[in-house]
Scaffold this active site. Structure first.
Site, short mmCIF file in Angstrom:
data_model
loop_
_atom_site.label_atom_id
_atom_site.label_comp_id
_atom_site.label_asym_id
_atom_site.label_seq_id
_atom_site.Cartn_x
_atom_site.Cartn_y
_atom_site.Cartn_z
N GLY A 81 -11.87 -8.44 -8.38
CA GLY A 81 -12.69 -9.60 -8.71
C GLY A 81 -12.13 -10.89 -8.14
N ARG A 145 -13.70 -3.22 -4.37
CA ARG A 145 -12.98 -2.49 -5.41
C ARG A 145 -12.62 -1.05 -5.01
NH1 ARG A 145 -12.29 -5.12 -10.06
NH2 ARG A 145 -13.70 -6.78 -10.67
N ASP A 176 -4.39 -2.57 -10.83
CA ASP A 176 -4.75 -1.35 -10.09
C ASP A 176 -4.49 -1.51 -8.59
OD1 ASP A 176 -5.52 0.36 -12.13
OD2 ASP A 176 -7.56 -0.44 -12.21
N LYS A 202 -2.99 -11.25 -8.70
CA LYS A 202 -4.26 -11.96 -8.85
C LYS A 202 -5.04 -11.39 -10.02
CE LYS A 202 -7.63 -10.01 -8.33
NZ LYS A 202 -8.79 -9.14 -8.23
N THR A 203 -5.67 -12.17 -10.81
CA THR A 203 -6.76 -11.81 -11.72
C THR A 203 -6.98 -12.92 -12.73
OG1 THR A 203 -7.68 -10.33 -13.38
CG2 THR A 203 -5.30 -10.32 -13.27
N ILE A 204 -8.24 -13.31 -12.87
CA ILE A 204 -8.54 -14.34 -13.88
C ILE A 204 -8.22 -13.81 -15.27
CG2 ILE A 204 -10.34 -15.48 -12.52
CD1 ILE A 204 -12.34 -14.11 -14.59
N ASP A 205 -8.22 -12.47 -15.43
CA ASP A 205 -8.03 -11.88 -16.76
C ASP A 205 -6.63 -12.15 -17.32
OD1 ASP A 205 -10.49 -10.91 -16.25
OD2 ASP A 205 -10.00 -8.79 -16.44
N LYS A 242 -27.84 -27.38 -35.23
CA LYS A 242 -28.81 -26.35 -35.62
C LYS A 242 -28.57 -24.97 -35.00
CE LYS A 242 -32.23 -27.86 -32.21
NZ LYS A 242 -33.57 -28.33 -31.95
N GLU A 426 -19.13 -17.74 -13.52
CA GLU A 426 -19.10 -19.21 -13.33
C GLU A 426 -17.69 -19.71 -13.03
OE1 GLU A 426 -20.38 -17.57 -15.78
OE2 GLU A 426 -22.33 -18.35 -16.35
P1 FBP Z 1 -9.99 -8.18 -11.52
O1 FBP Z 1 -9.18 -7.55 -12.61
O2 FBP Z 1 -10.25 -7.30 -10.38
O3 FBP Z 1 -9.39 -9.49 -11.12
O4 FBP Z 1 -11.44 -8.54 -12.09
C1 FBP Z 1 -11.61 -9.11 -13.33
C2 FBP Z 1 -13.05 -9.38 -13.66
O5 FBP Z 1 -13.39 -10.69 -13.33
C3 FBP Z 1 -13.27 -9.07 -15.14
O6 FBP Z 1 -13.04 -10.22 -15.91
C4 FBP Z 1 -14.69 -8.56 -15.15
O7 FBP Z 1 -14.87 -7.62 -16.17
C5 FBP Z 1 -14.83 -7.87 -13.84
O8 FBP Z 1 -13.95 -8.51 -12.97
C6 FBP Z 1 -16.23 -7.94 -13.30
O9 FBP Z 1 -16.28 -7.16 -12.15
P2 FBP Z 1 -17.39 -7.26 -11.03
O10 FBP Z 1 -17.03 -8.45 -10.20
O11 FBP Z 1 -17.22 -6.01 -10.27
O12 FBP Z 1 -18.70 -7.43 -11.69
#
Ligand code: FBP
Length: 551
Positions: A81, A145, A176, A202-205, A242, A426
């Site tokens: 991602g 991926r 991974d 790398k990963t936003i997660d 509301k 976003e």
């Molecule tokens: P990575 O672990 O590859 O960085 O991706 C994280 C992520 O952004 C998750 O937050 C999300 O569940 C997933 O990718 C969404 O994947 P895709 O871009 O294949 O829809």
């Protein structure tokens, strides 16, 4: 068409480098530590990684390293991602290579690991890299991926690298992808090739972190972007008074993003998947917890609020986890037959009898949209695509239903109107914050220094991130050091251990100490947009998670 003023200005931003990577490249010396062990299963991991196991930790410091000036040919891959800062990793790598030796060359493999396997590449030039400096996204070479796992794929990767006469490959990815980087490094040595492999975290997660990797790049910008949006919604909720807003946030497995956003914005409720799993909270208990806050706030005439939901939640609720796991098995076995069934009712009748009693019952009681989403295609790793499951809508529906019961029993005095949101895509390609622009660049530059110094099987690493960038400590952590064995597709496989939210860690404890108050009393914070220019305390702040974990 004219570029926006911000984009134009960002091109001119000079990422800050740690002092040990600044100045003459030949002054970047390697400090080599003692041999290392894997985090678990050392015997088995050593057996799998015969050539790369046990390498020492490397730290860069000022000294002499004339060898770093050799001309090298390097390939780079963006994997998985998108995450803000990826373009700067490539820029840091490119600048390092060219500073080391103008004859060095960088090739970008297109569309992720597949580009390496199938030899689809582009040579990166000054003009190309300049158009992407300090920008978000992975569009410079694209991402993918594909997992390199079959012998043919490994052989394809080696063949491509040979064709380009490469010295090394840099893989920018998550747990991974970096597991793959470790396997590739081992494979190349096994085949007698001197080809080096270096990973970048790398990963936003935010779930690729450990004792040595303090954060993955992208987390900072993504969490700040979502926090800005959550703050805006909170201000709207507090104005209109509301709506209850249910906001799902990305994070495939770990809840780091939701937790960081909660620390930044102080919503009424933030669910943490890891806690749900640890306490074995059922869907009903989660809904009761939400209803409790809704009722208490209604008693104060506050019929509005904000609930944050981590994307991976459904897989941590015990009964949903069980259902998903049974569905994964059934859909894998009956893939063809199932794909021929079109109507939802027929799909349900095909699947439900094959499930265990409780799972069948649960499936039949879920809202139809959610059940349909659970039937959707799995990702290449066999996982449910949680970003496509509308957990926020599921929780709104169940909360509404329960509140109607409470109203009928005379214990809920308010009105409930729920709105669902999903913040994910976003935030993944936002302009990187100064932190991610600097961190990505430093990781790329450090990857160059590792390759030019002849290293392989390392994850580029930059430590001391809560301090100003000049004081950051770059180096490399052996990929095998982060590995353990996990059951994957019925067999034990070496993988980099994913970092979930620790319930005894400072970020969760800080949140837990305040959440009861936030649930009832409106305590919203409005962090506003990421600032790129202005005082350092406004522009260069790392995340609260990083500061709490590294005080
Ligand atoms: P990575 O672990 O590859 O960085 O991706 C994280 C992520 O952004 C998750 O937050 C999300 O569940 C997933 O990718 C969404 O994947 P895709 O871009 O294949 O829809």
């Amino acid at each position: 068409m004219d570029l926006s003023a911000l984009q134009q200005a960002r091109y001119g931003y000079k990422p800050k480098l740690p002092a040990s990577l600044s100045g003459d490249v030949a002054s970047i010396a390697l400090k080599v530590g003692s041999p290392t062990e894997s985090v678990a299963d050392p015997g088995e991991i050593k057996e799998i990684f015969k050539h790369t196991y046990g390498k020492p930790i490397i730290t860069f410091e000022k000294g002499t390293n004339e060898g770093i000036r050799r001309a090298v040919r390097v390939g780079v891959i963006l994997s998985g991602g998108q995450a803000p800062g990826g373009h700067n990793v490539i820029a840091g790598l490119y600048d390092g290579l060219k500073k080391g030796n103008p004859n060095s060359a960088l090739y970008g493999f297109l569309g992720g690991p597949e580009g390496l396997i199938e030899n689809k590449s582009v040579q990166i030039t000054d003009q190309m890299i300049d158009a992407y400096r300090n920008t978000g996204g992975f569009d410079i070479i694209g991402s993918g991926r594909t997992k390199i796992e079959s012998p043919e794929q490994f052989a394809g990767a080696l063949e491509t690298a040979k064709k380009h006469n490469l010295n090394g490959v840099v893989i920018i990815g998550g747990d991974d992808s970096n597991t793959n980087a470790g396997l590739l490094a081992e494979y190349f040595l096994e085949k007698g090739s001197a080809l080096q492999v270096i990973g970048c975290p790398k990963t936003i997660d935010g779930d690729l972190k450990n004792q040595h990797i303090e954060a993955s790049f992208g987390f900072d910008t993504a969490a700040k972007t979502y926090s800005e949006l959550i703050g805006n919604i909170q201000r709207d909720a507090n104005s209109a008074k509301k709506y209850w807003h249910f906001i799902k946030l990305m994070g495939r497995a770990a809840s780091h993003i939701a937790l960081e956003c909660a620390l930044q914005t102080q919503p009424n409720i933030c669910l943490i998947s890891e806690e749900v799993e640890a306490k074995k909270l059922s869907l009903k208990q989660i809904v009761d917890r939400i209803c409790d806050a809704v009722v208490k706030r209604a008693e104060n005439q506050e019929n509005f609020g904000v609930v944050l939901i981590p994307e991976g939640l459904v897989e941590f609720i015990p009964e949903m986890k069980q259902l998903i796991s049974e569905l994964n098995d059934i859909l894998a076995v009956h893939e063809k037959a199932f794909s021929r069934i079109e109507a939802f009712h027929d799909q349900l009748e095909f699947i439900a009898p094959k499930l265990s009693g409780p799972s069948g019952e649960l499936l039949r009681h879920l809202p139809q949209t959610i059940a349909k989403e659970l039937f959707m295609d799995r990702d290449p790793h066999g996982n449910v695509q949680v970003s496509l499951i509308e957990t926020e809508k599921l929780l709104i529906t169940l909360t509404k239903k329960r509140l109607e019961e409470l109203k009928a029993a005379g214990t809920y005095p308010g009105k409930f109107s729920g709105l669902g949101h999903f913040f994910g895509y976003e935030g993944r390609c936002a302009f990187p914050s100064n932190f991610d622009a600097d961190y990505g660049y430093a990781l790329g530059f450090s990857a160059f220094a590792l390759i030019a110094s002849g290293q392989t099987g390392y994850l580029s690493c930059v430590k001391n991130l809560a301090a100003p960038a000049e004081q950051w400590i770059p180096g490399g952590v052996p990929l095998t050091m982060m590995m353990h064995l996990e059951q994957r597709h019925g067999a034990k496989k070496p993988v980099i251990r994913k970092a979930l939210v620790e319930l005894d860690g400072a970020p969760f404890k800080t949140f837990a100490a305040h959440r009861e108050a936030w649930a009832v009393k409106t305590s919203f914070l409005y962090p506003g947009a990421i600032q790129y220019y202005g005082p350092p305390e406004v522009c260069n702040q790392p995340t609260k998670t990083l500061k709490l974990e590294h005080p």
